[in-house]
Write a protein that holds these residues in place. Structure first.
Motif, mmCIF file in Angstrom:
data_model
loop_
_atom_site.group_PDB
_atom_site.id
_atom_site.type_symbol
_atom_site.label_atom_id
_atom_site.label_comp_id
_atom_site.label_asym_id
_atom_site.label_seq_id
_atom_site.Cartn_x
_atom_site.Cartn_y
_atom_site.Cartn_z
ATOM 1 N N ASN A 551 1.003 -1.215 0.295
ATOM 2 C CA ASN A 551 -0.070 -0.094 0.519
ATOM 3 C C ASN A 551 1.125 1.626 0.030
ATOM 4 O O ASN A 551 0.357 2.369 -0.332
ATOM 5 N N GLU A 555 0.867 3.907 -3.024
ATOM 6 C CA GLU A 555 0.766 5.646 -2.207
ATOM 7 C C GLU A 555 1.834 6.880 -2.985
ATOM 8 O O GLU A 555 1.835 7.385 -3.427
ATOM 9 N N ARG A 559 2.172 9.613 -5.111
ATOM 10 C CA ARG A 559 2.603 10.853 -4.664
ATOM 11 C C ARG A 559 3.406 11.580 -5.489
ATOM 12 O O ARG A 559 4.156 12.823 -5.677
#
Length: 668
Positions: A551, A555, A559
Motif C-alpha cells: 500500500n 501511494e 505522490r
C-alpha cells in the motif's frame, strides 16, 4: 562544393534514419525477451527454497559419490573436525600451539577467578569453565583461533539474571544449581540452533546494537568492580549507574580502604601500561598477556608478607582444590526453577553464540579459511551441555584471549587443550596459593579486560555512516548503563527488529533521469546531471513488494506522480505525464497484496485524463525489467493481460524509446 555538402548531409540523415529505425526494431524485439519463466514443479520449487534457506552451503556435497565407509569417516570428521586436521598435525604446529596455549593460560587463570565473581559464583567455578569446555571444543570446533572460557559480558548477564531469582549468599546451593540449569539450557539452545541450521537468527541482532550493548556492559562491569577496587563491604546489588554511584559515594567516608585502593590503582596502572606496550609493538603481545598473572603473583606475595588482610584488604580466601566435580544431579529437570533456568539459559546462550561466532569469523577472515557457523553452534552447545554436568557455567569465545591466541601464533585448537591442561594443573596443585590474592587485583584485571569492549571508534563510524544505527547503538548502551543488562539487551533486540520492519514497510523509491549522452537512467538525486524525459515519469522501487509495504509503494508512486504533475503545470511548454514507467529490477519478489497494489495503481491512472494529440487518454502504466519470480506471478494473476504485455519492457531505455521516441530524441 555546395552539391557535395548537400550530398553529405543527405547521407548523414539516412544514417540517422537507419540508426533510429534500427533502435526501434531492436526495442520491438526486446519486448518479447521479458518472458515468463518455465513453470516449475511445486515440490521441486519448495525443495529448492528449503535448501537455500537452511542448506545454502550445501553441507552434503563432500558425501556425494563416496563409498559407505568413506561416508562414515566423513561423518565422523564433520562432527569431530579434529580427526580431519589431526592427520596433518606436526611438530611445527605443536610448537606454535604450545606457546599460544601457555600464553592464554597465563591470561585466563586470573580472569576466570574474577569472572566467576561477576557471576556471583565461587572462584573455582571460573577455572572449572576453562578446563572441560575447551577440551570439548577442541574436538568439535572448526575455528583454529578462538579461545574458550568464561567471558565478562556473559558472566555479568548470568549473574544479574540469576540474582533476580535467588540470593547468591543466603540461597547459595539453589543459586549454583540454577546456574548449572541455565548453562545446560544455554547449551541445548546452541545445539538446537546449529543442528536445525537456524544460525541466521543470531544475525537479527545488528552490529550497531551489539556495539552499544557490549559498551554498556563494559561500563556496568567496570562500575561493579568499584566494590573490590575501593574495598567497600556493603555494596548495592543493582547494576545501574545511579545505584552504583550512590552506593560508592555513600560509603566514601567510612567504607573505603586506602590500602586496597593503593593496590588496585598501582596494578591497574601496570596492566594499562602493559596493554599500551602490546599495542605499540606487536612483537610484545605477550607482555599484556602475562601481566595479569604477574600482577596476581606480586600482589598475593605483597599481601602475604605484609598481612594487609588484617588491615581490611579483602582477599579471595580459599579456592577449592581439585578438578570439576559432577553436577548432573544438581540440574533442575522439574519444578519452578526449570522454566527459570530455561529462560536464563536461552538468553545467555544466544549472547554467547553472538560473541563467539563474531570472534570466529573475524579471525577466520584474517587467516583466510571458512568457518561453518552451524558447526560452531553445535560445538559450543555440546561443550556447555557437558560443562553443565561438570560444575561449569556458560563458556564461549573470549575476544581478548582469542586475540592473544592469534598473535601468539596458534595453529589449531590444540592451544585450547594446552590451556586446559595448565588449568588442570592449577586446580590440582596451585589453587591454595591464591588464598591471599586481593580482590582489588581481580577488579583491576577485569576493568583492564573490559575497557577494550568500549569501541568509541565503531560508534563514531556508525554516526558517520548511518544515524539510525547510531541511535540503536546508543539505545542499547544507555539501556544497559542506566537500567540493567536485560533491559539493554531488550532495547538492542527491539531496535534491531524496528530497523528491519522500517526497511521492509517503508522501502526506498527514486525518480530516474537520463544520464547525458547515454541510454542509462539513474537516480536524479545521485546524478544531478541526469534529466527527466518530458511526459514520462520513471520510478524505481528498491525492494520486494509484499503485504507489509504494498500500500505504501502504491501511494508513494502516486505522490511522485502528483508532485510531477504540479511541476508540469507550473512550467511552460511542458507536456503532461503520459507514461508512468516503474523500474522493477530491484523488486526480487511480489505477493498477492503487491499485485493488488499494482492493479490499484493501474486503476488510479485510468481515472486520470491527459490531453494527447487531441484525444483525452489516461497515463499508461509500463513495467521495466521484472525478474523471473515477479514475472511468473504477474502472468499467473493475469496482470500482464490487464496492462498489456506490450507494456512490459526489458529496460527503461527500451520503454522510453518505444513509447516516447520523439520525447527521448529531444534529450541530450
Amino acid at each position: 562544393m555546395d552539391h557535395s555538402t548537400e550530398e553529405a548531409q543527405t547521407k548523414e540523415m539516412d544514417i540517422r534514419s537507419l540508426s533510429s529505425s534500427h533502435r526501434h526494431s531492436q526495442s520491438e524485439r526486446y519486448i518479447h525477451k521479458v518472458g515468463v519463466p518455465p513453470k516449475q514443479n511445486l515440490f521441486k520449487e519448495f525443495r529448492e527454497t528449503l535448501k537455500e534457506t537452511f542448506f545454502a552451503d550445501d553441507p552434503l556435497r563432500p558425501f556425494k559419490d563416496q563409498s559407505r565407509s568413506q561416508k562414515f569417516i566423513l561423518g565422523i570428521q564433520t562432527i569431530f573436525p579434529i580427526f580431519e586436521w589431526g592427520r596433518k598435525y606436526n611438530l611445527k604446529k605443536l610448537r606454535g600451539d604450545l606457546i599460544a596455549g601457555l600464553t592464554i593460560a597465563s591470561l585466563c587463570i586470573p580472569q576466570d577467578i574474577g569472572y566467576a565473581k561477576l557471576a556471583n559464583l565461587d572462584p573455582q567455578y571460573g577455572l572449572y569453565s576453562s578446563f572441560v569446555p575447551p577440551l570439548i571444543y577442541a574436538f568439535m570446533g572448526s575455528s583454529r583461533d578462538i579461545a574458550i572460557g568464561p567471558v565478562a559480558v556473559v558472566s555479568l548477564l548470568l549473574g544479574t539474571m540469576l540474582q533476580n531469582e535467588l540470593d547468591p549468599i543466603n540461597e547459595k546451593a539453589q543459586y549454583q544449581r540454577l546456574a548449572f540449569t541455565a548453562t545446560f539450557f544455554a547449551g541445548i539452545t546452541q545445539v538446537t540452533l546449529g543442528f536445525f541450521r537456524l544460525g541466521f537468527l543470531i544475525d537479527f541482532l545488528s552490529h550497531a546494537a551489539i556495539v552499544g550493548f557490549m559498551g554498556g556492559a563494559a561500563v556496568t562491569i567496570a562500575l561493579q568492580q568499584l566494590k573490590g577496587f575501593l574495598g567497600i563491604k556493603k555494596f548495592t546489588k543493582k547494576s545501574d549507574i545511579i545505584s552504583v554511584m550512590h552506593s560508592v559515594v555513600a560509603s566514601a567516608h567510612h567504607g573505603w580502604n586506602w590500602q586496597t585502593i593503593a593496590i588496585g590503582a598501582s596494578f591497574l596502572s601496570f596492566l594499562l601500561f602493559a596493554k599500551f606496550i602490546g599495542k605499540k609493538n606487536k612483537k610484545f603481545f605477550w607482555v599484556p598477556a602475562i601481566a595479569p598473572l604477574i600482577s596476581v603473583i606480586l600482589s598475593t606475595f605483597f599481601v602475604y608478607i605484609t598481612r594487609a588482610d588484617k588491615q581490611g584488604v579483602q582477599i579471595v580466601k580459599n579456592i577449592k582444590k581439585g578438578i570439576n566435580p559432577s553436577s548432573v544431579n544438581e540440574i533442575y529437570f522439574s519444578g519452578d526453577y526449570l522454566l527459570k533456568g530455561f529462560r536464563i539459559g536461552v538468553v545467555a546462550g544466544m549472547i554467547g553464540l553472538t560473541e563467539a561466532i563474531a570472534i570466529g569469523r573475524t579471525f577466520a577472515a584474517m587467516k583466510d579459511y571458512q568457518l561453518d557457523g552451524n558447526k560452531e553452534m553445535v560445538a559450543l552447545g555440546a561443550m556447555n551441555v557437558v560443562g553443565s554436568m561438570t560444575s561449569c557455567y556458560v563458556a564461549t569465545g573470549s575476544f581478548s584471549r582469542s586475540a592473544v591466541n592469534y598473535m601468539a601464533g596458534c595453529e589449531t585448537a590444540v592451544s585450547n587443550i594446552v590451556m586446559s591442561c595448565v588449568v588442570f594443573l592449577t586446580l590440582e596443585f596451585i589453587t591454595p596459593l591464591f588464598k591471599y590474592t586481593p580482590n582489588a587485583i581481580l577488579a583491576s584485571i577485569i576493568i583492564n579486560a573490559v575497557i577494550s569492549l568500549i569501541d568509541i571508534g565503531a560508534a563514531t563510524l556508525l554516526w558517520k555512516i548511518d544515524k539510525f544505527d547510531f541511535v540503536a547503538c546508543m539505545g542499547a548502551f544507555f539501556g544497559v548503563v542506566f537500567s540493567s543488562v536485560e533491559i539493554g539487551l531488550l532495547i538492542a533486540v527491539s531496535i534491531s527488529f524496528a530497523k528491519i520492519l522500517l526497511q521492509v514497510t517503508r522501502p526506498r523509491t527514486a525518480i530516474l533521469g537520463k544520464v547525458p549522452r547515454t541510454t542509462v537512467y539513474r537516480n536524479i538525486q545521485q546524478y544531478p546531471e541526469a534529466t527527466k524525459v518530458p511526459g514520462v515519469l520513471i520510478v524505481r522501487v528498491d525492494s520486494a513488494i509484499y503485504f507489509s509495504n504494498s500500500n505504501y509503494v502504491k501511494e508513494r508512486i502516486l505522490r511522485w506522480l502528483e508532485d510531477e504533475e504540479e511541476e508540469v503545470k507550473a512550467a511552460t511548454y511542458q507536456p503532461r505525464i503520459q507514461f508512468l514507467i516503474v523500474e522493477m529490477s530491484p523488486v526480487t519478489d511480489i505477493d498477492t497484496s503487491g499485485i493488488h497494489a499494482l492493479e490499484g495503481l493501474h486503476r488510479s491512472l485510468e481515472k486520470r485524463e491527459v490531453q494527447k494529440s487531441g484525444d483525452v487518454v489516461a497515463p499508461q502504466l509500463i513495467l521495466a525489467n521484472p525478474g523471473p519470480v515477479v514475472m511468473d506471478k504477474l502472468h499467473a494473476s493475469s496482470f500482464t493481460s490487464l496492462i498489456g504485455e506490450d507494456n512490459i519492457f526489458l529496460t527503461v531505455a527500451d520503454a522510453v524509446s518505444s513509447r516516447a521516441p520523439k520525447l527521448v530524441e529531444e534529450q541530450p
